[in-house]
Write a protein that holds these residues in place. Structure first.
Motif, PDB file in Angstrom:
ATOM      1  N   GLU A   1       1.695 -25.833 -28.486  1.00 41.92           N
ATOM      2  CA  GLU A   1       3.005 -25.582 -29.080  1.00 41.92           C
ATOM      3  C   GLU A   1       4.124 -25.876 -28.087  1.00 41.92           C
ATOM      4  O   GLU A   1       5.185 -26.393 -28.459  1.00 41.92           O
TER       5      GLU A   1
ATOM      6  N   PRO B   1       6.604 -28.719 -29.774  1.00 34.33           N
ATOM      7  CA  PRO B   1       7.174 -27.570 -30.496  1.00 34.33           C
ATOM      8  C   PRO B   1       7.356 -27.839 -31.988  1.00 34.33           C
ATOM      9  O   PRO B   1       7.847 -28.898 -32.393  1.00 34.33           O
TER      10      PRO B   1
ATOM     11  N   SER C   1      10.706 -19.082 -27.451  1.00 33.14           N
ATOM     12  CA  SER C   1      10.373 -20.307 -28.170  1.00 33.14           C
ATOM     13  C   SER C   1      10.694 -20.130 -29.648  1.00 33.14           C
ATOM     14  O   SER C   1      10.553 -19.040 -30.200  1.00 33.14           O
TER      15      SER C   1
END
Length: 374
Positions: free
Chosen positions: A116, A120, A195
């Motif tokens: 990830e 992303p 994130s």
């Protein structure tokens, strides 16, 4: 949950149906290794398929965990996905799936947290509870003789994995001070930035167990129609009946894995899918090996029992001209109500597999390059 808590409309899960396709189309790749070819050849083909899938408008590409099978080079999905991420920019990538009982949940949380961070908003974590191999290999992977223990504990393993991904163990839990990194804890550290997303969890299955569990948890579900076709409709019905809205999805979302191969010449399509059928026959009878060449498959003398197996296997592979394949896929969507098709092309010749995805995209009128769309 990061990405999955951005709303219950299935952001990052629901795809776009392009051209005249009734639902989004995606790719499942096993990095198959044919006779006369190497694992390097297979993995290079996987990269080429990923590039083509991204350009043509397929929604996602998954790779599946298998072990101790000479004809399948996808034993390490996270490693392959990192490589595919480096060669793509928008295609969703994921596991179809990781066999969770083979691994400690923290390890998977770290691997997919790393993916990830590398890509992303593009990572799917599809999870299965089967070993993805024979019993002896599963025992070697798990360092345990009780092979059914992992499968029986799957709901508990899933809950543990989810808590690691979300960094949300309850107060006093033995793992409360353990953090999967990369992960949410870095955003809560002094000076940290959270994130925007985390991997989307899917449950995969070939029976009713994972279908019902996915429904109860409000997760997306993918059924292995390509090797358990008789159970597809009952499993999807059970998933929909069991579904409870969640922070992830407000309504069910089910994909199915389907074996399909298109070629301009229907005889060539038949020759190629027979290589995969013979490979599966050998696997099921304890003789796993590299995927045979079309010439070897055509010359093979099948016993009556073997011919019955191969015929029953081929009937569930949609193959032929692009128009024939399109018709078969449309019929499958109508019959099952699937929200997405994840297409796997299991054949010996890499160029044929790659070309098949192009032909299917053409048959549905996909754009030649979605990056050029206005």
């Amino acid at each position: 949950m990061g990405e999955q808590r951005q709303g219950s409309d299935g952001y990052g899960i629901r795809g776009t149906a392009r051209g005249s396709a009734p639902v989004p189309l995606s790719v499942l790749d096993l990095a198959t290794v044919g006779k006369g070819l190497t694992a390097s050849d297979a993995l290079r083909t996987s990269v080429e398929i990923a590039k083509a899938a991204e350009t043509r408008g397929y929604h996602r590409m998954w790779v599946a965990e298998h072990h101790s099978m000479p004809g399948v080079a996808s034993s390490s999905p996270a490693v392959i996905l990192a490589h595919l991420a480096a060669h793509t920019s928008s295609l969703r990538l994921g596991s179809g799936g990781v066999m969770l009982p083979n691994h400690a949940p923290l390890v998977i949380a770290e691997q997919f947290g790393t993916l990830e961070a590398l890509a992303p908003g593009r990572i799917d974590l599809g999870l299965g509870r089967a070993p993805g191999t024979d019993g002896a290999t599963a025992a070697a992977l798990r360092r345990a003789d009780r092979l059914h223990e992992g499968a029986d504990d799957f709901p508990q393993q899933l809950a543990e994995l989810t808590r690691f991904l979300d960094d949300e163990f309850p107060a006093g839990h033995a793992y409360g001070r353990i953090h999967a990194i990369p992960g949410p804890v870095q955003g809560s550290a002094e000076g940290g930035v959270q994130s925007a997303s985390r991997p989307s969890i899917w449950l995969l299955g070939s029976s009713g167990f994972s279908a019902q569990l996915a429904g109860l948890l409000g997760l997306p579900f993918s059924f292995a129609h390509h090797f358990s076709a008789a159970n597809t409709v009952p499993a999807l019905a059970l998933y929909r009946e069991s579904f409870r809205p969640s922070e992830v999805l407000d309504r069910p979302y089910a994909s199915i894995g389907v074996a399909a191969l298109a070629a301009e010449d229907p005889e060539e399509a038949r020759r190629q899918v027979l290589t995969g059928a013979l490979s599966m026959l050998r696997l099921r009878t304890g003789r796993p090996g590299l995927v045979p060449t079309p010439e070897e498959a055509a010359a093979y003398r099948f016993s009556a029992a073997e011919r019955d197996f191969v015929d029953s296997w081929l009937v569930n592979i949609v193959h032929g001209t692009p128009e024939t394949v399109r018709g078969g896929l449309d019929e499958l969507v109508e019959r099952t109500g699937a929200d997405e098709l994840v297409i796997t092309a299991n054949a010996h010749t890499p160029s044929v597999r790659l070309h098949s995805y192009e032909l299917i995209a053409d048959a549905y009128g996909f754009p030649k390059d979605i990056t050029q769309e206005v």
